[in-house]
Design an enzyme around this catalytic site. Structure first.
Site, PDB file in Angstrom:
ATOM      1  N   HIS A  64       0.859  -1.092   0.007  1.00 58.77           N
ATOM      2  CA  HIS A  64       0.166   0.096  -0.097  1.00 58.77           C
ATOM      3  C   HIS A  64       1.051   1.207  -0.001  1.00 58.77           C
ATOM      4  CE1 HIS A  64      -2.952  -2.899   1.194  1.00 58.77           C
ATOM      5  NE2 HIS A  64      -2.366  -3.147   2.513  1.00 58.77           N
ATOM      6  N   ARG A  95      -4.685   1.484  12.648  1.00 54.66           N
ATOM      7  CA  ARG A  95      -5.652   1.760  11.474  1.00 54.66           C
ATOM      8  C   ARG A  95      -6.166   3.206  11.534  1.00 54.66           C
ATOM      9  NH1 ARG A  95     -10.887  -1.596   9.724  1.00 54.66           N
ATOM     10  NH2 ARG A  95     -11.785  -0.247  11.392  1.00 54.66           N
ATOM     11  N   TYR A 149      -6.516   0.739  -2.669  1.00 54.52           N
ATOM     12  CA  TYR A 149      -8.050   0.712  -2.167  1.00 54.52           C
ATOM     13  C   TYR A 149      -8.524   2.063  -1.941  1.00 54.52           C
ATOM     14  CZ  TYR A 149      -5.793   0.730   2.400  1.00 54.52           C
ATOM     15  OH  TYR A 149      -5.081   1.156   3.710  1.00 54.52           O
ATOM     16  N   HIS A 155      -6.471 -10.071   2.056  1.00 54.16           N
ATOM     17  CA  HIS A 155      -5.866 -10.028   3.188  1.00 54.16           C
ATOM     18  C   HIS A 155      -6.821 -11.210   4.176  1.00 54.16           C
ATOM     19  CE1 HIS A 155      -5.085  -5.374   3.121  1.00 54.16           C
ATOM     20  NE2 HIS A 155      -4.212  -5.994   2.883  1.00 54.16           N
ATOM     21  N   HIS A 191      -0.809 -12.167   4.479  1.00 55.99           N
ATOM     22  CA  HIS A 191      -0.430 -12.306   5.950  1.00 55.99           C
ATOM     23  C   HIS A 191      -0.950 -13.583   6.297  1.00 55.99           C
ATOM     24  CE1 HIS A 191      -0.096  -7.882   6.267  1.00 55.99           C
ATOM     25  NE2 HIS A 191      -1.160  -7.633   5.921  1.00 55.99           N
ATOM     26  N   ASP A 214       4.021  -4.132   2.206  1.00 54.37           N
ATOM     27  CA  ASP A 214       2.921  -3.579   2.715  1.00 54.37           C
ATOM     28  C   ASP A 214       2.979  -2.302   3.348  1.00 54.37           C
ATOM     29  OD1 ASP A 214       0.470  -3.784   4.111  1.00 54.37           O
ATOM     30  OD2 ASP A 214       0.762  -5.376   5.435  1.00 54.37           O
TER      31      ASP A 214
HETATM   32 ZN   LIG Z   1      -2.200  -4.801   3.298  1.00 53.43          ZN
END
Ligand SMILES: [Zn+2]
Length: 463
Positions: A59, A85, A124, A238, A275, A326
């Site tokens: 990302h 997050r 995303y 994910h 993951h 990541d």
């Molecule tokens: Zn990710």
């Protein structure tokens, strides 16, 4: 017009050629590889020539967050992926298309400088704040493609389908930037597939954000739509990053995430399970046998405190795996593989945990880690590289034999030295599809890429 390189030590699937001759055509494809010098002028390259690695999970914009979340407060004494997050969403709220591109260009240049020649971008942030589409519905995807083009990195773009804020939960305000209907999502994939006409190193795959964010009927519809466009498309998701996620999926769908995928959509070699940290024995057996790749992001998983992936069990079951960077706490191939192997050594209290003895052979950990990540990365990205053999894309990474990391090493231990020792980066030159994009450690557009990143970071900070 072909070019012939004489590489002092050339990585091959089963060893090295010293020297090895590599013939590359004008399209950037390897025509021949061998120990015998072909007719014609030869360019000599000193050092160790290894294939470029595909980074299987990125990302790019999260690079701007690295180092900004390493503290606790009384209000946030308990810190984990979910509290991180919240910080990540604060960045999302301020992201502009210009910043998205500038951050990605820096991250992609760094990947090249560490010997990666392609990235799987799990993308995303599609829309404007509040969820309204940009005038060009593919604006943010196009920004990533522009960053990859500008740096010369191969890209497998994975637009992400995101529909819910959790199983049966509406999305949060920030998450509105991520959301598509299945139809809108497939339209975006179609648009991006058209972009390939102008971008030779671009592939398009599908990504489901997670089983929390995509409902079963939406997952099935998106997969069917993607397969109708490209039956061999790569599919990323994910899964099982935290025990909290496993519990939520178990409660909402009646099975652990990987088990649910095995039972309900079927897994195969086109899948990348990003993951896959928390697996039970049955999930390890089923997913490893399916040919799916475990997409490990060791340093990100470590910084998030996710837990240990069952690397030894998965590898022993014949499971494929590769590495991604990541959230880009690091973009270094060596750092990611080192923490993967050495983290397990700490946990299991022994050395050389992934390498297993074979009669009559020395099995080297660095070589095994690199070669496995190479194969897993290529499997997830479908870039056409991953190996320096005829017919593959000419993605060549030259390691400097005069780097302190490699002094005193020959081909038998060069990869052990690069991956498991030293701090200097020995990557000297990087070729993607026959074209040198890093030379002497530098990118031709490095100053401008850095300046654009500096400007983007100062705007993100002051807003
Ligand atoms: Zn990710």
């Amino acid at each position: 017009m072909t070019t012939i390189y004489e590489v002092e030590h050339l990585h091959q699937p089963n060893g090295w050629l010293s020297p090895g001759y590599l013939e590359v055509d004008a399209e950037g494809v390897i025509l021949s590889v061998g120990a015998v010098r072909p007719e014609g002028p030869v360019k000599r390259l000193s050092g160790f020539g290894v294939p470029g690695l595909s980074n299987l999970h990125s990302h790019a914009f999260q690079r701007s967050l690295a180092g900004h979340t390493e503290f606790v407060t009384a209000a946030r004494a308990e810190d984990n992926l979910w509290t991180w997050r919240e910080e990540m969403y604060r960045t999302v709220d301020r992201l502009t298309p210009e910043a998205y591109e500038a951050i990605a260009a820096l991250v992609y240049m760094e990947m090249l400088q560490f010997g990666m020649t392609a990235v799987c971008e799990f993308h995303y942030v599609h829309h404007q704040a509040g969820g309204k589409s940009y005038v060009n519905a593919a604006e943010m995807s196009d920004r990533l493609i522009a960053a990859a083009s500008r740096t010369g990195l191969g890209m497998t773009i994975l637009p992400v389908l995101y529909a819910h804020g959790g199983i049966g939960k509406p999305v949060l305000e920030t998450q509105k930037r991520f959301v598509h209907s299945v139809d809108g999502y497939l339209k975006l994939i179609e648009t991006l597939r058209e972009r390939r006409a102008a971008h030779s190193n671009l592939q398009v795959g599908l990504a489901l954000h997670s089983l929390r964010a995509v409902a079963p009927d939406e997952a099935r519809a998106a997969l069917a739509g993607m397969r109708a466009m490209d039956p061999r498309a790569r599919l990323h998701i994910h899964v099982s990053e935290t025990t909290h996620e496993v519990e939520e999926v178990q409660a909402g769908l009646g099975a652990r995430p990987v088990q649910w995928l095995l039972d309900n959509v079927g897994l195969g070699s086109e899948w990348c399970l990003v993951h896959a940290t928390h697996l039970d024995d049955s999930e390890i057996a089923g997913a490893a046998a399916s040919g799916a790749v475990a997409g490990l992001c060791p340093l990100t998983e470590a910084t998030m405190g996710d837990g240990f992936f069952p690397l030894v069990e998965w590898h022993a079951a014949g499971g494929n795996w590769g590495i991604g960077t990541d959230s880009h706490y690091s973009t270094s191939t060596a750092e990611e593989l080192r923490i993967l192997e050495c983290g397990k050594r700490l946990e299991l209290r022994r050395r050389n945990v992934i390498a297993r003895p074979e009669a009559g052979r020395e099995i080297h950990s660095g070589r095994l880690l690199f070669d496995t990540a190479l194969a897993g990365g290529e499997q997830c990205s479908a870039q056409g590289g991953g190996s320096l053999v005829a017919g593959r894309r000419a993605d060549l990474v030259m390691l400097d034999p005069d780097s302190p990391v490699l002094l005193g090493h020959g081909p038998d231990t060069a990869l052990d030295a690069w991956i498991l020792s030293g701090t200097r980066n020995p990557v000297r030159d990087v070729m993607v599809a026959g074209r040198w994009v890093i030379q002497g450690g530098r990118h031709a557009d490095e100053d401008r890429i850095l300046n654009d990143y500096r400007a983007a970071m100062s705007r993100l900070k002051t807003k």
